[in-house]
Write a protein that holds these residues in place. Sequence first.
Motif, PDB file in Angstrom:
ATOM      1  N   ILE A   7       0.111 -14.844   2.572  1.00  0.00           N
ATOM      2  CA  ILE A   7       0.053 -13.605   1.799  1.00  0.00           C
ATOM      3  C   ILE A   7       0.302 -12.422   2.730  1.00  0.00           C
ATOM      4  O   ILE A   7      -0.282 -12.355   3.812  1.00  0.00           O
ATOM      5  CB  ILE A   7      -1.330 -13.415   1.125  1.00  0.00           C
ATOM      6  CG1 ILE A   7      -1.782 -14.697   0.415  1.00  0.00           C
ATOM      7  CG2 ILE A   7      -1.315 -12.218   0.187  1.00  0.00           C
ATOM      8  CD1 ILE A   7      -1.018 -15.034  -0.826  1.00  0.00           C
ATOM      9  N   MET A   8       1.146 -11.522   2.298  1.00  0.00           N
ATOM     10  CA  MET A   8       1.387 -10.295   3.066  1.00  0.00           C
ATOM     11  C   MET A   8       0.991  -9.108   2.200  1.00  0.00           C
ATOM     12  O   MET A   8       1.461  -8.971   1.072  1.00  0.00           O
ATOM     13  CB  MET A   8       2.859 -10.205   3.472  1.00  0.00           C
ATOM     14  CG  MET A   8       3.204  -8.922   4.217  1.00  0.00           C
ATOM     15  SD  MET A   8       4.868  -8.944   4.972  1.00  0.00           S
ATOM     16  CE  MET A   8       5.922  -8.940   3.519  1.00  0.00           C
ATOM     17  N   VAL A   9       0.120  -8.273   2.744  1.00  0.00           N
ATOM     18  CA  VAL A   9      -0.296  -7.059   2.048  1.00  0.00           C
ATOM     19  C   VAL A   9       0.326  -5.864   2.778  1.00  0.00           C
ATOM     20  O   VAL A   9       0.111  -5.706   3.987  1.00  0.00           O
ATOM     21  CB  VAL A   9      -1.825  -6.918   2.027  1.00  0.00           C
ATOM     22  CG1 VAL A   9      -2.242  -5.676   1.248  1.00  0.00           C
ATOM     23  CG2 VAL A   9      -2.488  -8.162   1.434  1.00  0.00           C
ATOM     24  N   ALA A  10       1.081  -5.065   2.049  1.00  0.00           N
ATOM     25  CA  ALA A  10       1.686  -3.862   2.634  1.00  0.00           C
ATOM     26  C   ALA A  10       0.934  -2.639   2.133  1.00  0.00           C
ATOM     27  O   ALA A  10       0.751  -2.456   0.925  1.00  0.00           O
ATOM     28  CB  ALA A  10       3.158  -3.768   2.253  1.00  0.00           C
ATOM     29  N   PHE A  11       0.480  -1.829   3.067  1.00  0.00           N
ATOM     30  CA  PHE A  11      -0.216  -0.586   2.729  1.00  0.00           C
ATOM     31  C   PHE A  11       0.645   0.571   3.248  1.00  0.00           C
ATOM     32  O   PHE A  11       0.795   0.751   4.456  1.00  0.00           O
ATOM     33  CB  PHE A  11      -1.605  -0.577   3.383  1.00  0.00           C
ATOM     34  CG  PHE A  11      -2.394   0.680   3.146  1.00  0.00           C
ATOM     35  CD1 PHE A  11      -2.793   1.026   1.868  1.00  0.00           C
ATOM     36  CD2 PHE A  11      -2.727   1.522   4.201  1.00  0.00           C
ATOM     37  CE1 PHE A  11      -3.525   2.190   1.634  1.00  0.00           C
ATOM     38  CE2 PHE A  11      -3.457   2.694   3.982  1.00  0.00           C
ATOM     39  CZ  PHE A  11      -3.862   3.019   2.697  1.00  0.00           C
TER      40      PHE A  11
END
Lengths: 107, 107
Positions: A7-11
Amino acid sequence: MVDRAQIMVAFVSRRTVEHDDAYHEVAERMEQLARAQPGFVDLVSVRDPITRQGITLAYFTNEDAVRAWRDHPEHREAQRRGILDFYEDYEVTVSSVTRQYGRIARE
Amino acid sequence: MVDRAQIMVAFVSRRTVEHDDAYHEVAERMEQLARAQPGFVDLVSVRDPITRQGITLAYFTNEDAVRAWRDHPEHREAQRRGILDFYEDYEVTVSSVTRQYGRIARE
């Protein structure tokens, strides 16, 4: 790291022009805390000091890890503070990694 | 934009200390070209001038659009040049968007 990140979370965010000291303190603490989460894989964060726009990518092994991190009480408080004081605007994108290639040097 | 972005491509890189003029010219051209691709949704790019580390997020409506962009002849040439001259190292992560919230101001 590549194989374990599912999972990649981009903020994406733009910092306000105030609260620099408080921001840096909270940001440092949050990175420390994120790295200690079960299921955490990696974090990379860049901000342009001129435009104040920043992108942080956080990689986790699974969705439960992402949710646990999102709901961590200290992170919740930081989110609240971020909305109030630190960010003009922000956007979070949660995504499932399909493929990854190349390699950046890690600390 | 939120509803249409299905694929998020993250490009993490560290710039070399040379070729600044050529880099900026190619980077500007590539952003222009990416925005003209069918299936392109959005692009946000940040680089810290001190660490020279950068993150670019490109959003597309579907995988075919991502592949077409990857294989675009002018982009291929830019990739080759990037590996040779522009980047110390880089990492590409292709991912499928699960959810998105918040909103950053667009140009």
